[in-house]
Design an enzyme around this catalytic site. Structure first.
Site, PDB file in Angstrom:
ATOM      1  N   TYR A   1       4.523   5.174  11.097  1.00 59.82           N
ATOM      2  CA  TYR A   1       4.896   3.659  11.483  1.00 59.82           C
ATOM      3  C   TYR A   1       5.715   2.994  10.263  1.00 59.82           C
ATOM      4  O   TYR A   1       5.999   1.912  10.113  1.00 59.82           O
ATOM      5  CB  TYR A   1       3.576   3.005  11.636  1.00 59.82           C
ATOM      6  CG  TYR A   1       2.696   3.109  10.704  1.00 59.82           C
ATOM      7  CD1 TYR A   1       2.532   2.235   9.698  1.00 59.82           C
ATOM      8  CD2 TYR A   1       1.424   3.796  10.817  1.00 59.82           C
ATOM      9  CE1 TYR A   1       1.525   2.254   8.758  1.00 59.82           C
ATOM     10  CE2 TYR A   1       0.515   4.079   9.778  1.00 59.82           C
ATOM     11  CZ  TYR A   1       0.437   3.263   8.971  1.00 59.82           C
ATOM     12  OH  TYR A   1      -0.380   3.330   7.890  1.00 59.82           O
TER      13      TYR A   1
ATOM     14  N   ARG B   1       0.913  -1.169   0.142  1.00 59.23           N
ATOM     15  CA  ARG B   1      -0.090   0.021   0.025  1.00 59.23           C
ATOM     16  C   ARG B   1       0.761   1.111   0.003  1.00 59.23           C
ATOM     17  O   ARG B   1       1.748   1.491   1.025  1.00 59.23           O
ATOM     18  CB  ARG B   1      -0.674   0.116   0.877  1.00 59.23           C
ATOM     19  CG  ARG B   1      -1.468   1.230   1.571  1.00 59.23           C
ATOM     20  CD  ARG B   1      -2.683   1.220   2.535  1.00 59.23           C
ATOM     21  NE  ARG B   1      -2.004   0.645   3.718  1.00 59.23           N
ATOM     22  CZ  ARG B   1      -1.589   1.334   4.815  1.00 59.23           C
ATOM     23  NH1 ARG B   1      -1.121   2.714   4.599  1.00 59.23           N
ATOM     24  NH2 ARG B   1      -1.176   0.847   5.941  1.00 59.23           N
TER      25      ARG B   1
ATOM     26  N   HIS C   1      -3.116   4.349   4.985  1.00 56.27           N
ATOM     27  CA  HIS C   1      -4.373   3.475   5.320  1.00 56.27           C
ATOM     28  C   HIS C   1      -5.593   4.154   4.747  1.00 56.27           C
ATOM     29  O   HIS C   1      -6.276   3.546   3.961  1.00 56.27           O
ATOM     30  CB  HIS C   1      -4.512   3.140   6.736  1.00 56.27           C
ATOM     31  CG  HIS C   1      -5.825   2.327   6.891  1.00 56.27           C
ATOM     32  ND1 HIS C   1      -5.662   1.058   6.442  1.00 56.27           N
ATOM     33  CD2 HIS C   1      -6.819   2.279   7.739  1.00 56.27           C
ATOM     34  CE1 HIS C   1      -6.823   0.579   6.981  1.00 56.27           C
ATOM     35  NE2 HIS C   1      -7.768   1.083   7.480  1.00 56.27           N
TER      36      HIS C   1
END
Length: 366
Positions: free
Chosen positions: A276, A263, A267
């Site tokens: 992160y 990805r 998100h």
């Protein structure tokens, strides 16, 4: 061996992901047991991937403008999204997650209808019966149970249809996923579970979810043959999914495929992925971009020309313009519908909230 038993070795995925095209677009030695899809299908796949990428960037822009409530980007997962669609017949069923809007657009669904749910409406927007596409599923992994159930119905009716359930890596940690695998295996339901392993379940990296060698091994304990594939290589994704779908259509039961992909973006628009993910990791995966990889491969094979690339980009821009125009019409909503279909008998606090909102709406109309 008797009944539905299979030799353990027949269930194992390959030691590494199946790949036809390297990250730089050059051809790899053809993997044993898989045939390369036709040039015509790959050319069509490239066109859909270019359109899908443009759709994704446009949807992200609409979210920033406040015209979408939320949008989970699928940038970087184009080969998975388009491959899933191209592997199915029109009368096969697709069970998508919230991240699979690109697949729905590639399947030919109206783009504004696809966006209905993400605009904040409680309807899914399109007609599942006529499109053979289930509503996009936000709760993790629940769609896998629905897919297994519908596939079993097709088996009982001897209908010849196949069901493909899309799921993310995070969803494989949910109990529903394992229940779906077990049910599908026991009843030999014609369903393909297609895991898009994009390395993160929101902010949780894969290594904190599973100790399995790969997610493809999740099927073995249930007696389901499995495979892993380079999810940024459309050639390989199509080759593997073609075999998985054919396996299910022959009445041999379910199949599990794990696609290794990434990805590229956050998100959702509400997420800050820099908290992160290491930027260097993102850069490494951007170098394996599935669109540019396929473009280089098709150019080398003489299947794609400069004129073709320009034509596909122009078509994608025209699509984006239609998309924007379609989103200009504000959806007709009824605020009091927020309270419908939640409880058979609304509790007092919910009834009180409804009364407050009804009074506010009445005051605005006065």
């Amino acid at each position: 061996m008797t009944g539905g038993e299979r030799a353990p070795a027949d269930l194992l995925p390959t030691a590494g992901p199946v790949r036809f095209v390297a990250e730089d677009g050059t051809a790899c030695p053809a993997p044993a047991g898989y045939g390369e899809p036709s040039a015509e299908r790959l050319r069509d796949g490239y066109r859909r991937m270019v359109l899908g990428r443009r759709f994704d960037t446009q949807a992200t822009a609409l979210t920033r403008q406040g015209r979408l409530a939320v949008y989970p980007s699928a940038a970087g997962q184009e080969a998975c999204q388009i491959g899933a669609v191209l592997a199915l017949r029109g009368d096969d069923w697709l069970f998508p997650t919230y991240r699979d809007s690109m697949a729905l657009v590639a399947r030919g669904l109206d783009v504004v209808e696809v966006m209905t749910l993400l605009r904040g409406d409680w309807h899914c927007g399109y007609d599942p019966r006529t499109t053979h596409t289930a509503p996009q599923c936000t709760p993790l992994a629940t769609q896998t149970l629905h897919a297994a159930g519908l596939a079993d119905a097709f088996r009982r009716r001897r209908a010849g249809n196949v069901v493909l359930a899309l799921i993310g890596d995070g969803g494989t940690s949910e109990g529903d996923f394992h229940e779906a695998l077990n049910f599908a295996a026991v009843f030999r339901a014609p369903v393909v579970f297609f895991v898009q392993n994009n390395r993160y379940a929101i902010s949780v990296p894969l290594e904190k979810q599973t100790a399995a060698p790969s997610l493809a091994y999740k099927g073995i304990g249930y007696g389901i043959p499995s495979e892993q594939v380079d999810g940024n290589d459309l050639v390989a994704v199509l080759a593997v999914l073609d075999e998985a779908v054919a396996h299910a259509r022959r009445g041999e039961g379910p199949f599990l495929v794990e696609a290794h992909t990434y990805r590229m973006d956050a998100h959702t628009n509400a997420d800050d992925a820099t908290r992160y993910r290491d930027p260097a990791e993102v850069d490494r995966w951007r170098a394996a971009d599935p669109v540019t990889r396929l473009e280089k491969h098709l150019r080398d094979r003489g299947v794609l020309s400069d004129a073709d690339v320009v034509a596909d980009q122009d078509a994608a821009e025209e699509f984006a313009a239609r998309f924007r125009a379609g989103m200009n019409d504000e959806p007709a909503v009824e605020p009091l519908e927020l309270f419908e279909h939640v409880y058979a008998g609304p509790p007092r606090r919910l009834a009180a909230q409804r009364a407050v909102l009804a009074a506010e709406l009445a005051a605005q109309e006065a």
